[in-house]
Design a protein around this motif. Structure first.
Motif, PDB file in Angstrom:
ATOM      1  N   SER A 153      15.418   7.530 -41.080  1.00 54.23           N
ATOM      2  CA  SER A 153      16.226   8.333 -42.007  1.00 54.23           C
ATOM      3  C   SER A 153      16.306   7.678 -43.380  1.00 54.23           C
ATOM      4  O   SER A 153      16.256   8.357 -44.418  1.00 54.23           O
ATOM      5  N   ALA A 154      16.421   6.355 -43.388  1.00 57.57           N
ATOM      6  CA  ALA A 154      16.475   5.645 -44.666  1.00 57.57           C
ATOM      7  C   ALA A 154      15.157   5.761 -45.414  1.00 57.57           C
ATOM      8  O   ALA A 154      15.139   5.916 -46.645  1.00 57.57           O
ATOM      9  N   HIS A 155      14.033   5.688 -44.691  1.00 56.25           N
ATOM     10  CA  HIS A 155      12.728   5.848 -45.329  1.00 56.25           C
ATOM     11  C   HIS A 155      12.595   7.232 -45.967  1.00 56.25           C
ATOM     12  O   HIS A 155      12.045   7.372 -47.067  1.00 56.25           O
ATOM     13  N   ILE A 156      13.094   8.253 -45.283  1.00 53.51           N
ATOM     14  CA  ILE A 156      13.023   9.611 -45.818  1.00 53.51           C
ATOM     15  C   ILE A 156      13.814   9.718 -47.118  1.00 53.51           C
ATOM     16  O   ILE A 156      13.425  10.431 -48.054  1.00 53.51           O
ATOM     17  N   GLU A 157      14.920   8.990 -47.194  1.00 48.87           N
ATOM     18  CA  GLU A 157      15.748   9.012 -48.407  1.00 48.87           C
ATOM     19  C   GLU A 157      15.183   8.148 -49.525  1.00 48.87           C
ATOM     20  O   GLU A 157      15.771   8.070 -50.605  1.00 48.87           O
ATOM     21  N   GLY A 158      14.067   7.467 -49.263  1.00 48.60           N
ATOM     22  CA  GLY A 158      13.430   6.664 -50.297  1.00 48.60           C
ATOM     23  C   GLY A 158      13.956   5.244 -50.419  1.00 48.60           C
ATOM     24  O   GLY A 158      13.765   4.592 -51.454  1.00 48.60           O
ATOM     25  N   VAL A 159      14.609   4.767 -49.394  1.00 45.55           N
ATOM     26  CA  VAL A 159      15.142   3.398 -49.406  1.00 45.55           C
ATOM     27  C   VAL A 159      14.013   2.419 -49.084  1.00 45.55           C
ATOM     28  O   VAL A 159      13.238   2.649 -48.152  1.00 45.55           O
TER      29      VAL A 159
END
Length: 282
Positions: free
Chosen positions: A177-183
């Motif tokens: 989920s964090a990767h999807i948000e660009g983190v």
């Protein structure tokens, strides 16, 4: 009804045996500490080697603790140990978690081999490494310095192993989920992974603090300047200065162990909850 009574009696007997065993183990572990405290509180008129031994002092006194501070710069030794242990704990938590994160959450060539090599170093005793460590420290000019005391504890294989196992227990969905948000990876490590493994961080902090606070051999090797002595060296010097007055030695040992007990009592609740459970509630 009769079966219920028998079941209750068996359960009561089982619990009684368990508590008896736990009480015996607790007495075996706490007994030496209580005897040390008893020796530290005995006056000079009492014989600490009398037979049968007198466990409770006839005239308890705190004079021996005061004499410890008068005889040696014990406050200086205390602050030296506090500085070294605190910085070593911070470095250990930071570097071990940084090293453990890619070993647990990333895929790259040779990851398993690197982890096995790290784990294998845990089988090497410190006595085997102290000569090359001392040679490196002297070459870098780290002898008689706090940095020389801290560096061997700044990152440990045990800490990397402990943090890796904690990171493996974190659900992958959070990271995805964090990767999807660009983190990015560093932000995931700092803002997501570390908060989720706070109980493990606290456990590693306790282990590191106790290990560094009670370390005697490495400070003995690396330090010549008595103003940089840590508490274990101070207690050893106390034993050398007052070899026949074991009351002072016992008082010094009691003073040196109080911080480790306080740290453990302050963080013991983290040993009870699981890493993920504690993170969700926190």
């Amino acid at each position: 009804m009769q079966n219920s009574i028998f079941s209750t009696a068996r359960e009561f007997a089982r619990r009684g045996v368990q508590y008896a065993v736990l009480l015996a183990v607790a007495c075996a572990f706490i007994g030496p500490f209580l005897w040390l405290l008893s020796t530290a509180m005995k006056s000079g008129a009492e014989n600490i080697f009398e037979s049968p031994p007198q466990f409770i002092p006839k005239a308890p006194t705190l004079e021996n603790f005061g004499r410890v501070f008068e005889s040696l710069p014990f406050v200086t030794y205390f602050f030296n140990s506090a500085i070294v242990a605190s910085v070593a704990v911070i470095c250990n938590l930071l570097f071990c978690s940084l090293a453990a994160y890619p070993l647990a959450r990333m895929s790259f060539a040779g990851k398993n081999a690197i982890f096995l090599i790290l784990i294998s170093t845990m089988m090497l005793p410190f006595q085997l490494l102290m000569i090359p460590l001392y040679s490196i420290a002297v070459t870098l000019g780290l002898n008689n310095s706090f940095f020389g005391l801290i560096i061997p504890h700044a990152c440990t294989a045990f800490g990397i192993f402990l943090m890796r196992q904690a990171f493996l227990a974190v659900p992958h969905q959070l990271e995805e989920s964090a990767h999807i948000e660009g983190v990015n990876r560093f932000q995931i490590w700092w803002y997501i992974m570390l908060p989720l493994v706070r109980p493990t961080l606290a456990t590693l902090a306790v282990f590191t603090f106790i290990g560094v606070w009670g370390d005697f051999l490495w400070p003995l090797i690396i330090l010549d300047d008595q103003s940089k002595y840590t508490l274990p060296l101070g207690v050893n010097k106390l034993a050398g200065t007052f070899g026949k007055d074991w009351r002072l030695v016992a008082a010094g040992a009691i003073l040196s162990v109080i911080p480790t007990i306080a740290v453990f009592l302050f963080t013991q609740r983290f040993f009870i909850s699981g890493a993920l459970k504690g993170a969700v509630k926190g």
